[in-house]
Design an enzyme around this catalytic site. Structure first.
Site, PDB file in Angstrom:
ATOM      1  N   CYS A 137     -10.955   4.699   2.798  1.00  0.00           N
ATOM      2  CA  CYS A 137     -10.107   3.645   2.248  1.00  0.00           C
ATOM      3  C   CYS A 137      -9.748   3.932   0.793  1.00  0.00           C
ATOM      4  O   CYS A 137     -10.620   3.971  -0.075  1.00  0.00           O
ATOM      5  CB  CYS A 137     -10.870   2.322   2.363  1.00  0.00           C
ATOM      6  SG  CYS A 137     -10.032   0.888   1.712  1.00  0.00           S
ATOM      7  N   SER A 182       0.811  -1.223   0.000  1.00  0.00           N
ATOM      8  CA  SER A 182       0.000   0.000   0.000  1.00  0.00           C
ATOM      9  C   SER A 182       0.840   1.267   0.000  1.00  0.00           C
ATOM     10  O   SER A 182       0.313   2.362  -0.176  1.00  0.00           O
ATOM     11  CB  SER A 182      -0.911   0.010   1.224  1.00  0.00           C
ATOM     12  OG  SER A 182      -0.133   0.123   2.403  1.00  0.00           O
ATOM     13  N   GLY A 183       2.149   1.117   0.258  1.00  0.00           N
ATOM     14  CA  GLY A 183       2.986   2.300   0.404  1.00  0.00           C
ATOM     15  C   GLY A 183       3.091   2.745   1.844  1.00  0.00           C
ATOM     16  O   GLY A 183       3.657   3.799   2.140  1.00  0.00           O
ATOM     17  N   CYS A 233     -14.304  -2.592   1.600  1.00  0.00           N
ATOM     18  CA  CYS A 233     -13.125  -2.649   0.742  1.00  0.00           C
ATOM     19  C   CYS A 233     -12.411  -3.990   0.891  1.00  0.00           C
ATOM     20  O   CYS A 233     -11.956  -4.576  -0.094  1.00  0.00           O
ATOM     21  CB  CYS A 233     -12.185  -1.495   1.083  1.00  0.00           C
ATOM     22  SG  CYS A 233     -10.850  -1.291  -0.100  1.00  0.00           S
ATOM     23  N   ASP A 280       3.219  -0.841   7.352  1.00  0.00           N
ATOM     24  CA  ASP A 280       2.749  -2.174   7.731  1.00  0.00           C
ATOM     25  C   ASP A 280       2.941  -3.195   6.607  1.00  0.00           C
ATOM     26  O   ASP A 280       3.496  -4.275   6.824  1.00  0.00           O
ATOM     27  CB  ASP A 280       1.274  -2.120   8.146  1.00  0.00           C
ATOM     28  CG  ASP A 280       1.052  -1.222   9.352  1.00  0.00           C
ATOM     29  OD1 ASP A 280       1.966  -1.133  10.195  1.00  0.00           O
ATOM     30  OD2 ASP A 280      -0.021  -0.602   9.452  1.00  0.00           O
ATOM     31  N   GLY A 312      -0.959  -6.290   5.219  1.00  0.00           N
ATOM     32  CA  GLY A 312      -0.333  -5.729   6.407  1.00  0.00           C
ATOM     33  C   GLY A 312      -1.312  -5.494   7.535  1.00  0.00           C
ATOM     34  O   GLY A 312      -1.105  -4.611   8.366  1.00  0.00           O
TER      35      GLY A 312
END
Length: 392
Positions: free
Chosen positions: A200, A9-10, A100, A13, A124
Protein backbone atom coordinates in the site's frame (compact mmCIF):
# COMPACT_ATOMS: atom_id res chain seq x y z
CA UNK A 1 -25.39 18.89 -1.59
CA UNK A 2 -22.37 18.11 0.56
CA UNK A 3 -18.76 19.19 0.60
CA UNK A 4 -16.76 16.00 -0.08
CA UNK A 5 -13.01 15.47 0.06
CA UNK A 6 -11.95 12.47 -1.99
CA UNK A 7 -8.66 10.63 -1.79
CA UNK A 8 -7.45 10.77 -5.40
CA UNK A 9 -4.87 8.00 -5.73
CA UNK A 10 -4.14 8.40 -9.43
CA UNK A 11 -6.04 5.21 -10.25
CA UNK A 12 -9.22 4.66 -12.22
CA UNK A 13 -11.40 3.83 -9.20
CA UNK A 14 -10.93 7.07 -7.28
CA UNK A 15 -11.06 9.03 -10.56
CA UNK A 16 -14.53 7.69 -11.36
CA UNK A 17 -15.63 8.13 -7.75
CA UNK A 18 -14.71 11.83 -8.00
CA UNK A 19 -16.58 12.16 -11.30
CA UNK A 20 -19.74 10.57 -9.87
CA UNK A 21 -19.67 12.86 -6.84
CA UNK A 22 -19.30 15.90 -9.10
CA UNK A 23 -22.16 14.62 -11.27
CA UNK A 24 -24.36 14.30 -8.19
CA UNK A 25 -23.82 17.97 -7.49
CA UNK A 26 -21.45 17.78 -4.53
CA UNK A 27 -18.66 20.25 -3.93
CA UNK A 28 -15.64 18.00 -4.48
CA UNK A 29 -12.01 18.51 -3.45
CA UNK A 30 -9.31 16.04 -4.51
CA UNK A 31 -6.44 15.21 -2.18
CA UNK A 32 -3.49 13.01 -3.07
CA UNK A 33 -1.77 11.29 -0.16
CA UNK A 34 2.00 11.15 -0.47
CA UNK A 35 2.78 8.42 2.02
CA UNK A 36 6.15 7.17 0.88
CA UNK A 37 9.16 8.60 -0.88
CA UNK A 38 12.02 6.24 -0.08
CA UNK A 39 12.84 4.89 -3.53
CA UNK A 40 15.72 2.74 -2.26
CA UNK A 41 13.41 -0.20 -1.58
CA UNK A 42 11.54 -0.38 -4.90
CA UNK A 43 12.59 -3.10 -7.36
CA UNK A 44 12.01 -1.10 -10.53
CA UNK A 45 12.89 2.31 -11.83
CA UNK A 46 9.27 3.35 -11.42
CA UNK A 47 8.54 6.19 -9.05
CA UNK A 48 4.96 5.18 -8.29
CA UNK A 49 3.86 8.10 -6.15
CA UNK A 50 5.20 10.69 -8.62
CA UNK A 51 3.38 9.14 -11.58
CA UNK A 52 0.23 8.61 -9.53
CA UNK A 53 0.17 12.16 -8.16
CA UNK A 54 0.55 13.52 -11.68
CA UNK A 55 -2.36 11.38 -12.92
CA UNK A 56 -4.46 12.48 -9.95
CA UNK A 57 -3.73 16.11 -10.75
CA UNK A 58 -4.70 15.64 -14.41
CA UNK A 59 -7.98 13.95 -13.38
CA UNK A 60 -8.80 16.80 -11.00
CA UNK A 61 -8.05 19.32 -13.73
CA UNK A 62 -10.27 17.43 -16.19
CA UNK A 63 -13.11 17.35 -13.65
CA UNK A 64 -12.59 20.97 -12.69
CA UNK A 65 -12.13 20.34 -8.98
CA UNK A 66 -9.54 21.78 -6.55
CA UNK A 67 -6.55 19.52 -5.96
CA UNK A 68 -3.67 19.38 -3.55
CA UNK A 69 -1.12 16.90 -2.21
CA UNK A 70 -0.74 16.13 1.47
CA UNK A 71 2.48 14.58 2.79
CA UNK A 72 1.63 11.88 5.31
CA UNK A 73 4.93 10.03 4.99
CA UNK A 74 5.94 10.66 8.61
CA UNK A 75 2.69 9.21 9.97
CA UNK A 76 2.85 6.35 7.46
CA UNK A 77 6.37 5.39 8.54
CA UNK A 78 5.45 5.61 12.21
CA UNK A 79 2.11 3.79 12.06
CA UNK A 80 2.51 1.36 9.17
CA UNK A 81 6.14 0.70 8.29
CA UNK A 82 7.45 0.53 11.86
CA UNK A 83 4.51 -1.67 12.82
CA UNK A 84 5.30 -3.99 9.91
CA UNK A 85 8.94 -4.30 10.93
CA UNK A 86 7.94 -5.03 14.51
CA UNK A 87 5.35 -7.65 13.51
CA UNK A 88 7.69 -9.48 11.12
CA UNK A 89 10.44 -9.46 13.76
CA UNK A 90 7.99 -11.27 16.05
CA UNK A 91 7.23 -13.89 13.40
CA UNK A 92 3.81 -12.46 12.56
CA UNK A 93 2.36 -11.46 9.18
CA UNK A 94 0.74 -8.00 9.19
CA UNK A 95 -1.66 -6.74 6.54
CA UNK A 96 -0.50 -3.24 5.53
CA UNK A 97 -3.64 -2.53 3.46
CA UNK A 98 -6.00 -3.02 6.41
CA UNK A 99 -3.66 -1.00 8.62
CA UNK A 100 -3.37 1.76 6.04
CA UNK A 101 -7.13 2.19 5.98
CA UNK A 102 -7.42 2.17 9.77
CA UNK A 103 -4.43 4.36 10.56
CA UNK A 104 -4.06 6.66 7.55
CA UNK A 105 -7.08 6.98 5.22
CA UNK A 106 -9.77 6.87 7.88
CA UNK A 107 -7.81 8.61 10.63
CA UNK A 108 -5.07 11.07 9.65
CA UNK A 109 -6.49 11.76 6.19
CA UNK A 110 -10.05 12.03 7.50
CA UNK A 111 -8.95 14.57 10.11
CA UNK A 112 -7.33 16.70 7.39
CA UNK A 113 -10.49 16.50 5.28
CA UNK A 114 -12.75 17.49 8.17
CA UNK A 115 -10.41 20.39 8.99
CA UNK A 116 -11.02 21.57 5.40
CA UNK A 117 -14.71 21.73 6.25
CA UNK A 118 -15.72 18.48 4.56
CA UNK A 119 -19.05 16.89 5.36
CA UNK A 120 -17.79 13.57 4.04
CA UNK A 121 -14.65 11.77 2.93
CA UNK A 122 -14.92 9.58 -0.18
CA UNK A 123 -12.73 6.77 -1.48
CA UNK A 124 -12.64 4.52 -4.52
CA UNK A 125 -13.17 1.33 -2.53
CA UNK A 126 -15.42 -1.42 -3.85
CA UNK A 127 -17.75 -1.56 -0.86
CA UNK A 128 -21.07 -0.01 0.09
CA UNK A 129 -22.63 1.73 3.06
CA UNK A 130 -26.18 1.53 4.31
CA UNK A 131 -27.60 3.54 7.20
CA UNK A 132 -30.58 2.44 9.25
CA UNK A 133 -32.26 3.38 12.50
CA UNK A 134 -32.85 0.61 15.00
CA UNK A 135 -34.40 1.23 18.42
CA UNK A 136 -33.79 4.93 17.94
CA UNK A 137 -30.09 4.37 17.22
CA UNK A 138 -28.46 5.27 13.90
CA UNK A 139 -26.44 2.35 12.59
CA UNK A 140 -24.01 2.42 9.65
CA UNK A 141 -23.53 -0.89 7.82
CA UNK A 142 -20.38 -1.78 5.86
CA UNK A 143 -21.66 -3.83 2.92
CA UNK A 144 -19.62 -5.80 0.38
CA UNK A 145 -19.05 -4.27 -3.05
CA UNK A 146 -21.45 -5.27 -5.82
CA UNK A 147 -18.58 -6.72 -7.85
CA UNK A 148 -17.72 -9.98 -6.02
CA UNK A 149 -14.35 -10.13 -7.74
CA UNK A 150 -13.36 -6.69 -6.45
CA UNK A 151 -15.12 -6.51 -3.06
CA UNK A 152 -12.80 -4.62 -0.68
CA UNK A 153 -14.86 -4.72 2.50
CA UNK A 154 -12.17 -6.93 4.09
CA UNK A 155 -9.66 -4.08 3.78
CA UNK A 156 -12.06 -1.84 5.72
CA UNK A 157 -12.82 -4.36 8.46
CA UNK A 158 -11.26 -2.10 11.12
CA UNK A 159 -13.34 1.04 10.51
CA UNK A 160 -15.65 2.41 13.20
CA UNK A 161 -19.22 3.69 13.25
CA UNK A 162 -17.87 7.24 13.61
CA UNK A 163 -15.68 6.83 10.52
CA UNK A 164 -18.42 5.20 8.45
CA UNK A 165 -20.77 8.05 9.34
CA UNK A 166 -18.44 10.45 7.50
CA UNK A 167 -17.58 8.18 4.53
CA UNK A 168 -18.96 7.74 1.01
CA UNK A 169 -18.17 4.90 -1.41
CA UNK A 170 -19.36 6.24 -4.80
CA UNK A 171 -18.40 3.20 -6.93
CA UNK A 172 -19.37 0.39 -4.55
CA UNK A 173 -22.52 -0.43 -6.53
CA UNK A 174 -20.63 -0.81 -9.83
CA UNK A 175 -18.72 -3.60 -11.54
CA UNK A 176 -15.08 -2.90 -12.36
CA UNK A 177 -15.88 -3.07 -16.07
CA UNK A 178 -18.53 -0.37 -15.59
CA UNK A 179 -16.03 1.84 -13.76
CA UNK A 180 -13.63 1.63 -16.70
CA UNK A 181 -16.48 2.39 -19.12
CA UNK A 182 -17.36 5.53 -17.16
CA UNK A 183 -13.71 6.61 -17.11
CA UNK A 184 -13.42 6.10 -20.87
CA UNK A 185 -16.67 7.98 -21.56
CA UNK A 186 -15.31 10.95 -19.61
CA UNK A 187 -11.91 10.71 -21.31
CA UNK A 188 -10.10 10.36 -17.99
CA UNK A 189 -6.39 9.63 -18.31
CA UNK A 190 -6.71 6.74 -15.83
CA UNK A 191 -9.33 4.83 -17.88
CA UNK A 192 -6.93 2.13 -19.06
CA UNK A 193 -4.45 2.31 -16.20
CA UNK A 194 -3.60 -1.01 -14.57
CA UNK A 195 -4.50 -1.55 -10.93
CA UNK A 196 -1.63 -0.85 -8.55
CA UNK A 197 0.40 -3.77 -7.22
CA UNK A 198 2.60 -4.17 -4.20
CA UNK A 199 2.54 -2.70 -0.73
CA UNK A 200 0.00 0.00 0.00
CA UNK A 201 1.49 3.30 -1.24
CA UNK A 202 5.03 1.92 -1.49
CA UNK A 203 4.81 0.22 -4.85
CA UNK A 204 6.53 -2.83 -6.23
CA UNK A 205 9.02 -4.17 -3.71
CA UNK A 206 10.53 -7.51 -2.86
CA UNK A 207 9.38 -7.94 0.70
CA UNK A 208 12.66 -9.50 1.94
CA UNK A 209 14.60 -6.55 0.46
CA UNK A 210 12.22 -4.14 2.14
CA UNK A 211 12.45 -5.90 5.49
CA UNK A 212 16.25 -6.17 5.33
CA UNK A 213 16.42 -2.44 5.91
CA UNK A 214 15.89 -3.17 9.59
CA UNK A 215 15.72 -6.95 9.98
CA UNK A 216 19.16 -8.37 9.35
CA UNK A 217 19.66 -11.66 7.47
CA UNK A 218 20.26 -14.59 9.80
CA UNK A 219 20.98 -18.09 8.53
CA UNK A 220 18.71 -20.83 9.85
CA UNK A 221 17.48 -24.30 8.97
CA UNK A 222 14.57 -25.45 6.80
CA UNK A 223 13.09 -28.59 8.33
CA UNK A 224 10.59 -30.85 6.58
CA UNK A 225 7.86 -32.24 8.84
CA UNK A 226 5.99 -35.39 7.69
CA UNK A 227 2.22 -35.04 7.43
CA UNK A 228 1.52 -37.81 9.96
CA UNK A 229 3.41 -35.84 12.64
CA UNK A 230 1.17 -32.81 12.09
CA UNK A 231 -1.90 -35.05 12.48
CA UNK A 232 -0.60 -36.63 15.69
CA UNK A 233 0.50 -33.24 17.05
CA UNK A 234 -3.08 -32.01 16.67
CA UNK A 235 -4.40 -34.91 18.72
CA UNK A 236 -1.69 -34.31 21.34
CA UNK A 237 -3.00 -30.74 21.74
CA UNK A 238 -6.59 -31.87 22.22
CA UNK A 239 -8.30 -31.17 25.52
CA UNK A 240 -11.88 -31.41 26.74
CA UNK A 241 -12.25 -27.78 25.60
CA UNK A 242 -12.72 -28.31 21.86
CA UNK A 243 -12.85 -24.60 20.98
CA UNK A 244 -9.52 -24.01 22.73
CA UNK A 245 -7.94 -27.14 21.21
CA UNK A 246 -8.97 -26.27 17.65
CA UNK A 247 -7.41 -22.81 17.99
CA UNK A 248 -4.01 -23.85 19.33
CA UNK A 249 -0.86 -23.43 17.29
CA UNK A 250 1.19 -26.54 16.54
CA UNK A 251 4.87 -26.43 17.50
CA UNK A 252 7.68 -28.58 16.18
CA UNK A 253 11.31 -29.36 16.99
CA UNK A 254 14.13 -29.54 14.45
CA UNK A 255 14.88 -33.08 15.64
CA UNK A 256 11.39 -34.18 14.55
CA UNK A 257 11.99 -33.53 10.87
CA UNK A 258 14.51 -33.69 8.04
CA UNK A 259 16.95 -30.90 7.17
CA UNK A 260 16.14 -29.69 3.64
CA UNK A 261 18.25 -26.54 3.37
CA UNK A 262 18.85 -23.12 4.86
CA UNK A 263 17.21 -19.72 4.75
CA UNK A 264 18.28 -16.14 5.52
CA UNK A 265 15.81 -15.32 8.27
CA UNK A 266 12.58 -16.87 9.58
CA UNK A 267 11.11 -13.37 9.93
CA UNK A 268 11.06 -13.00 6.13
CA UNK A 269 8.62 -15.88 5.68
CA UNK A 270 5.00 -16.67 6.49
CA UNK A 271 2.72 -19.71 6.75
CA UNK A 272 1.44 -21.05 3.47
CA UNK A 273 4.33 -19.52 1.51
CA UNK A 274 5.80 -21.61 -1.28
CA UNK A 275 8.09 -19.26 -3.19
CA UNK A 276 11.50 -18.12 -2.00
CA UNK A 277 12.61 -21.29 -0.24
CA UNK A 278 14.99 -22.32 -3.04
CA UNK A 279 14.70 -25.98 -2.06
CA UNK A 280 13.89 -28.65 -4.63
CA UNK A 281 14.13 -32.39 -5.07
CA UNK A 282 10.83 -33.29 -3.39
CA UNK A 283 7.94 -35.14 -5.12
CA UNK A 284 5.58 -32.28 -4.22
CA UNK A 285 6.33 -28.56 -3.67
CA UNK A 286 7.26 -27.53 -0.14
CA UNK A 287 4.98 -25.14 1.75
CA UNK A 288 5.80 -23.38 4.99
CA UNK A 289 3.64 -24.84 7.75
CA UNK A 290 5.22 -22.99 10.68
CA UNK A 291 7.98 -20.54 11.53
CA UNK A 292 9.89 -20.07 14.79
CA UNK A 293 11.73 -16.75 15.03
CA UNK A 294 13.18 -17.67 18.44
CA UNK A 295 15.13 -20.63 17.04
CA UNK A 296 15.16 -19.06 13.54
CA UNK A 297 13.70 -22.23 12.02
CA UNK A 298 11.28 -22.74 9.15
CA UNK A 299 9.18 -25.89 9.14
CA UNK A 300 7.84 -27.08 5.79
CA UNK A 301 5.63 -29.85 4.45
CA UNK A 302 5.08 -31.39 1.03
CA UNK A 303 2.01 -30.37 -0.95
CA UNK A 304 -0.79 -27.88 -0.48
CA UNK A 305 -2.84 -30.54 1.34
CA UNK A 306 -0.26 -31.14 4.08
CA UNK A 307 -2.05 -31.46 7.44
CA UNK A 308 0.26 -28.91 9.04
CA UNK A 309 -1.20 -26.14 6.87
CA UNK A 310 -4.74 -26.60 8.16
CA UNK A 311 -6.55 -25.58 11.31
CA UNK A 312 -10.18 -24.86 12.13
CA UNK A 313 -9.84 -22.32 14.90
CA UNK A 314 -8.12 -19.05 15.74
CA UNK A 315 -7.88 -16.77 18.76
CA UNK A 316 -8.06 -12.98 19.08
CA UNK A 317 -6.91 -11.17 22.22
CA UNK A 318 -9.46 -8.87 23.91
CA UNK A 319 -7.67 -5.65 22.94
CA UNK A 320 -7.46 -6.79 19.28
CA UNK A 321 -11.20 -7.46 18.86
CA UNK A 322 -12.98 -4.78 16.82
CA UNK A 323 -16.72 -4.57 16.24
CA UNK A 324 -17.99 -2.33 13.44
CA UNK A 325 -21.48 -3.22 14.60
CA UNK A 326 -20.99 -2.34 18.25
CA UNK A 327 -24.67 -3.09 18.88
CA UNK A 328 -23.97 -6.77 18.08
CA UNK A 329 -20.87 -7.11 20.27
CA UNK A 330 -20.81 -10.42 22.12
CA UNK A 331 -20.68 -10.65 25.89
CA UNK A 332 -18.66 -13.33 27.70
CA UNK A 333 -20.32 -16.71 27.23
CA UNK A 334 -22.19 -15.72 24.06
CA UNK A 335 -21.73 -17.26 20.60
CA UNK A 336 -22.66 -16.15 17.09
CA UNK A 337 -22.82 -18.04 13.77
CA UNK A 338 -21.06 -15.96 11.10
CA UNK A 339 -19.35 -16.16 7.74
CA UNK A 340 -15.63 -15.50 8.04
CA UNK A 341 -12.46 -14.96 6.07
CA UNK A 342 -8.81 -14.70 7.04
CA UNK A 343 -7.46 -13.04 3.90
CA UNK A 344 -8.54 -10.82 1.02
CA UNK A 345 -10.34 -12.58 -1.86
CA UNK A 346 -10.93 -15.70 0.23
CA UNK A 347 -14.46 -17.04 -0.11
CA UNK A 348 -16.54 -16.49 3.01
CA UNK A 349 -16.66 -19.67 5.10
CA UNK A 350 -19.17 -20.69 7.80
CA UNK A 351 -17.80 -20.21 11.32
CA UNK A 352 -18.87 -19.60 14.90
CA UNK A 353 -17.65 -16.87 17.26
CA UNK A 354 -17.16 -17.75 20.92
CA UNK A 355 -16.66 -14.82 23.30
CA UNK A 356 -14.78 -15.87 26.41
CA UNK A 357 -13.11 -14.04 29.27
CA UNK A 358 -9.66 -14.48 27.72
CA UNK A 359 -10.70 -13.27 24.25
CA UNK A 360 -12.61 -14.18 21.12
CA UNK A 361 -12.40 -17.57 19.41
CA UNK A 362 -13.42 -18.13 15.80
CA UNK A 363 -13.97 -21.74 14.77
CA UNK A 364 -14.67 -22.57 11.13
CA UNK A 365 -16.87 -25.47 10.09
CA UNK A 366 -14.06 -26.66 7.80
CA UNK A 367 -10.26 -26.47 8.23
CA UNK A 368 -8.63 -23.33 6.82
CA UNK A 369 -5.22 -23.14 5.17
CA UNK A 370 -2.40 -21.02 6.61
CA UNK A 371 -4.09 -19.22 9.50
CA UNK A 372 -1.33 -16.71 10.23
CA UNK A 373 -0.77 -14.63 13.38
CA UNK A 374 -0.80 -10.91 12.60
CA UNK A 375 -3.37 -11.23 9.82
CA UNK A 376 -6.94 -10.04 10.24
CA UNK A 377 -9.90 -12.38 10.63
CA UNK A 378 -13.15 -10.67 9.57
CA UNK A 379 -16.69 -11.86 10.18
CA UNK A 380 -19.86 -11.20 8.21
CA UNK A 381 -23.62 -11.71 8.28
CA UNK A 382 -24.85 -11.97 4.70
CA UNK A 383 -23.03 -9.18 2.82
CA UNK A 384 -22.30 -7.04 5.89
CA UNK A 385 -18.92 -6.96 7.64
CA UNK A 386 -19.64 -6.90 11.37
CA UNK A 387 -16.12 -6.81 12.78
CA UNK A 388 -12.60 -8.17 12.77
CA UNK A 389 -9.55 -8.88 14.86
CA UNK A 390 -5.84 -9.61 14.69
CA UNK A 391 -5.09 -13.33 14.82
CA UNK A 392 -2.96 -14.15 17.88
Amino acid sequence: MAKVVIGLSGGVDSSVAAHLLKEQGHEVIGLFMKNWHDDTVTISDECPWLEDSNDAMLVADKLGIPFQTVDLSEQYKERIVNYMFDEYARGRTPNPDVLCNREIKFDVFMDIALDLGADFVATGHYCQKKTTTENGQTIHHLIAGADPGKDQSYFLCQVSQEQLAKTLFPIGHLQKSEVREVAASQDLITAGKKDSQGLCFIGKVRLPDFLQQQLQPKTGNIIEIPAHLSVSRMSELSTEDEVFSLSRKRTYLESEGTLKGQHQGAHYFTRGQRRGLNVGGTPEPLFIIETDVESNTIFVGQGKDHAGLYRRGLFIKPDEVHWIRTDLKLEVGETMPVMGRIRYRQQLEPATLYQRADGLYMVFDDPQSAISPGQFAAWYKDEECLGSGVIA
